[in-house]
Write a protein that holds these residues in place. Sequence first.
Motif, PDB file in Angstrom:
ATOM      1  N   ASN A 168      -4.341 -10.782  -9.356  1.00 56.77           N
ATOM      2  CA  ASN A 168      -4.182 -10.256  -7.998  1.00 56.77           C
ATOM      3  C   ASN A 168      -3.943  -8.751  -8.037  1.00 56.77           C
ATOM      4  N   CYS A 169      -4.986  -7.987  -7.720  1.00 58.65           N
ATOM      5  CA  CYS A 169      -4.908  -6.520  -7.685  1.00 58.65           C
ATOM      6  C   CYS A 169      -5.213  -6.030  -6.278  1.00 58.65           C
ATOM      7  N   THR A 170      -4.631  -6.686  -5.275  1.00 60.93           N
ATOM      8  CA  THR A 170      -4.967  -6.404  -3.883  1.00 60.93           C
ATOM      9  C   THR A 170      -4.140  -5.296  -3.253  1.00 60.93           C
ATOM     10  N   GLY A 171      -3.268  -4.649  -4.019  1.00 57.46           N
ATOM     11  CA  GLY A 171      -2.506  -3.530  -3.468  1.00 57.46           C
ATOM     12  C   GLY A 171      -1.682  -3.943  -2.271  1.00 57.46           C
ATOM     13  N   LEU A 172      -1.786  -3.186  -1.195  1.00 56.60           N
ATOM     14  CA  LEU A 172      -0.987  -3.464  -0.002  1.00 56.60           C
ATOM     15  C   LEU A 172      -1.375  -4.799   0.637  1.00 56.60           C
ATOM     16  N   GLY A 173      -2.600  -5.257   0.370  1.00 54.15           N
ATOM     17  CA  GLY A 173      -3.029  -6.549   0.902  1.00 54.15           C
ATOM     18  C   GLY A 173      -2.183  -7.705   0.414  1.00 54.15           C
ATOM     19  N   ALA A 174      -1.472  -7.496  -0.707  1.00 55.21           N
ATOM     20  CA  ALA A 174      -0.623  -8.557  -1.256  1.00 55.21           C
ATOM     21  C   ALA A 174       0.578  -8.843  -0.366  1.00 55.21           C
ATOM     22  N   LYS A 175       0.885  -7.939   0.550  1.00 51.32           N
ATOM     23  CA  LYS A 175       2.048  -8.164   1.426  1.00 51.32           C
ATOM     24  C   LYS A 175       1.853  -9.444   2.233  1.00 51.32           C
ATOM     25  N   THR A 176       0.671  -9.593   2.836  1.00 50.54           N
ATOM     26  CA  THR A 176       0.362 -10.795   3.611  1.00 50.54           C
ATOM     27  C   THR A 176      -0.004 -11.949   2.695  1.00 50.54           C
ATOM     28  N   LEU A 177      -0.818 -11.659   1.697  1.00 54.24           N
ATOM     29  CA  LEU A 177      -1.310 -12.698   0.794  1.00 54.24           C
ATOM     30  C   LEU A 177      -0.177 -13.419   0.086  1.00 54.24           C
ATOM     31  N   CYS A 178       0.836 -12.676  -0.338  1.00 54.05           N
ATOM     32  CA  CYS A 178       1.952 -13.246  -1.110  1.00 54.05           C
ATOM     33  C   CYS A 178       3.239 -13.330  -0.317  1.00 54.05           C
ATOM     34  N   ASN A 179       3.187 -12.954   0.956  1.00 55.44           N
ATOM     35  CA  ASN A 179       4.406 -12.876   1.764  1.00 55.44           C
ATOM     36  C   ASN A 179       5.471 -12.050   1.047  1.00 55.44           C
ATOM     37  N   ASP A 180       5.043 -10.917   0.520  1.00 55.60           N
ATOM     38  CA  ASP A 180       5.918 -10.043  -0.268  1.00 55.60           C
ATOM     39  C   ASP A 180       6.671  -9.103   0.678  1.00 55.60           C
ATOM     40  N   LYS A 181       7.919  -9.420   0.916  1.00 51.62           N
ATOM     41  CA  LYS A 181       8.714  -8.645   1.866  1.00 51.62           C
ATOM     42  C   LYS A 181       9.129  -7.293   1.306  1.00 51.62           C
ATOM     43  N   GLU A 182       9.102  -7.159  -0.012  1.00 49.74           N
ATOM     44  CA  GLU A 182       9.481  -5.879  -0.609  1.00 49.74           C
ATOM     45  C   GLU A 182       8.334  -4.861  -0.555  1.00 49.74           C
ATOM     46  N   LEU A 183       7.106  -5.337  -0.584  1.00 54.90           N
ATOM     47  CA  LEU A 183       5.938  -4.457  -0.550  1.00 54.90           C
ATOM     48  C   LEU A 183       5.777  -3.841   0.833  1.00 54.90           C
ATOM     49  N   HIS A 184       5.576  -2.538   0.876  1.00 53.60           N
ATOM     50  CA  HIS A 184       5.411  -1.855   2.159  1.00 53.60           C
ATOM     51  C   HIS A 184       4.549  -0.605   1.975  1.00 53.60           C
ATOM     52  N   PRO A 185       4.000  -0.071   3.072  1.00 51.04           N
ATOM     53  CA  PRO A 185       3.166   1.122   2.950  1.00 51.04           C
ATOM     54  C   PRO A 185       3.982   2.398   2.826  1.00 51.04           C
ATOM     55  N   MET A 186       3.464   3.336   2.058  1.00 50.82           N
ATOM     56  CA  MET A 186       3.979   4.697   2.059  1.00 50.82           C
ATOM     57  C   MET A 186       2.788   5.569   2.464  1.00 50.82           C
ATOM     58  N   ARG A 187       2.807   5.993   3.697  1.00 50.22           N
ATOM     59  CA  ARG A 187       1.638   6.662   4.282  1.00 50.22           C
ATOM     60  C   ARG A 187       1.426   8.055   3.688  1.00 50.22           C
ATOM     61  N   GLY A 188       0.189   8.303   3.307  1.00 50.27           N
ATOM     62  CA  GLY A 188      -0.174   9.616   2.790  1.00 50.27           C
ATOM     63  C   GLY A 188      -1.302  10.232   3.591  1.00 50.27           C
ATOM     64  N   GLN A 189      -1.100  11.449   4.050  1.00 54.17           N
ATOM     65  CA  GLN A 189      -2.174  12.221   4.686  1.00 54.17           C
ATOM     66  C   GLN A 189      -2.433  13.447   3.829  1.00 54.17           C
ATOM     67  N   ILE A 190      -3.699  13.693   3.520  1.00 58.90           N
ATOM     68  CA  ILE A 190      -4.058  14.823   2.664  1.00 58.90           C
ATOM     69  C   ILE A 190      -5.227  15.585   3.279  1.00 58.90           C
ATOM     70  N   LEU A 191      -5.395  16.807   2.814  1.00 58.40           N
ATOM     71  CA  LEU A 191      -6.493  17.661   3.272  1.00 58.40           C
ATOM     72  C   LEU A 191      -7.423  17.930   2.097  1.00 58.40           C
ATOM     73  N   ARG A 192      -8.709  17.637   2.289  1.00 56.91           N
ATOM     74  CA  ARG A 192      -9.693  18.025   1.273  1.00 56.91           C
ATOM     75  C   ARG A 192     -10.239  19.388   1.690  1.00 56.91           C
ATOM     76  N   CYS A 193     -10.049  20.364   0.820  1.00 61.11           N
ATOM     77  CA  CYS A 193     -10.354  21.756   1.159  1.00 61.11           C
ATOM     78  C   CYS A 193     -11.292  22.372   0.128  1.00 61.11           C
ATOM     79  N   GLU A 194     -11.754  23.572   0.438  1.00 62.23           N
ATOM     80  CA  GLU A 194     -12.496  24.336  -0.552  1.00 62.23           C
ATOM     81  C   GLU A 194     -11.534  24.752  -1.664  1.00 62.23           C
ATOM     82  N   LYS A 195     -12.055  25.022  -2.858  1.00 63.83           N
ATOM     83  CA  LYS A 195     -11.208  25.356  -3.998  1.00 63.83           C
ATOM     84  C   LYS A 195     -10.320  26.562  -3.683  1.00 63.83           C
ATOM     85  N   MET A 196      -9.114  26.553  -4.272  1.00 64.65           N
ATOM     86  CA  MET A 196      -8.148  27.616  -4.043  1.00 64.65           C
ATOM     87  C   MET A 196      -7.800  28.302  -5.356  1.00 64.65           C
TER      88      MET A 196
END
Length: 309
Positions: A168-196
């Motif tokens: 089982n390598c379902t990542g966050l999908g395992a929360k529902t699949l396994c009823n894993d109450k400890e698993l939760h999202p850590m939201r990441g927002q990033i910017l893809r930019c021109e090289k700096m």
Amino acid sequence: MKSVTIIGSGIIGLTSALQLQKSGFQVNLIAKERYDKTLSSKVGAIWFPFEVGPKKKTNTWATMTYMHYKTEESVGNGIIFIPFITAYTPKSNTGWTKQLPEGTVRKATKEELPRGMQMAFISNVPLAEPHLYLPHLFEQFLANGGTFKEREISSLEELASLDTYVVNCTGLGAKTLCNDKELHPMRGQILRCEKMAIVSCADSTQKGALSYVINRSEDCIVGGTDYENDWNKNNEPADTKLILNRLKGLCQEDPKIIETLVGLRPRRHSVRFEFDKTHPNVFHNYGHGGAGFTLAWGCAIELAEILSK
């Protein structure tokens, strides 16, 4: 030939599949989405044990992964090694620095520190470029005789019935699949930019104030956010503004934004790496937080050793 089915086609699923093939297994890969639609396809993918535990075990997996990437360093496959400056405090996990090859990591001098950093390491670390590395792994998997099917698995019982062994390598999908109450999202927002011009660096010393720059071969990733229990997948302009303001603390250069990406990291107190207690043919390998590319090969190598026994 022994058979095993992997569920999930992100970096954890693909590396697990390849290592099991190397160990003599016939491997089938099933996933709700192909690798290019997964979280793994839209992350910075720099080698760094970020927000993951337990420390001792994950540092070992990180070292194993580092050494594997050394064997893969090649033009065109998406793996390169770059200098990376990482801020730390007396409370930071710095155990990983003691496990790297001699001469690859040292403390930064005051002159080398980006603006706002008090203490940091400079290390030569792997950088995986997902748009190159993931298809490289997937093509290897198919060339080795693997099969792939797009299919959503709705229950742990359904998953267990798929094969002699199922990983089982379902990542966050395992929360529902396994009823894993400890698993939760850590939201990441990033910017893809021109090289700096700034050297690649990261400051994760303050929770909720994550800031990093990762220069890749053709572009640059600027981040980011680390919001716990946040399921929002939308691009938030307020977060973009926040990321840009934090960047000013590291450098004076204004990035030219190409696109904004949002992903939900699968966060647990510790990676779940074990057989299921109810379904003994199922092995769980998920919850790698922001360190999927950092731990993937180490977990895959240990997984193959376990199943081979």
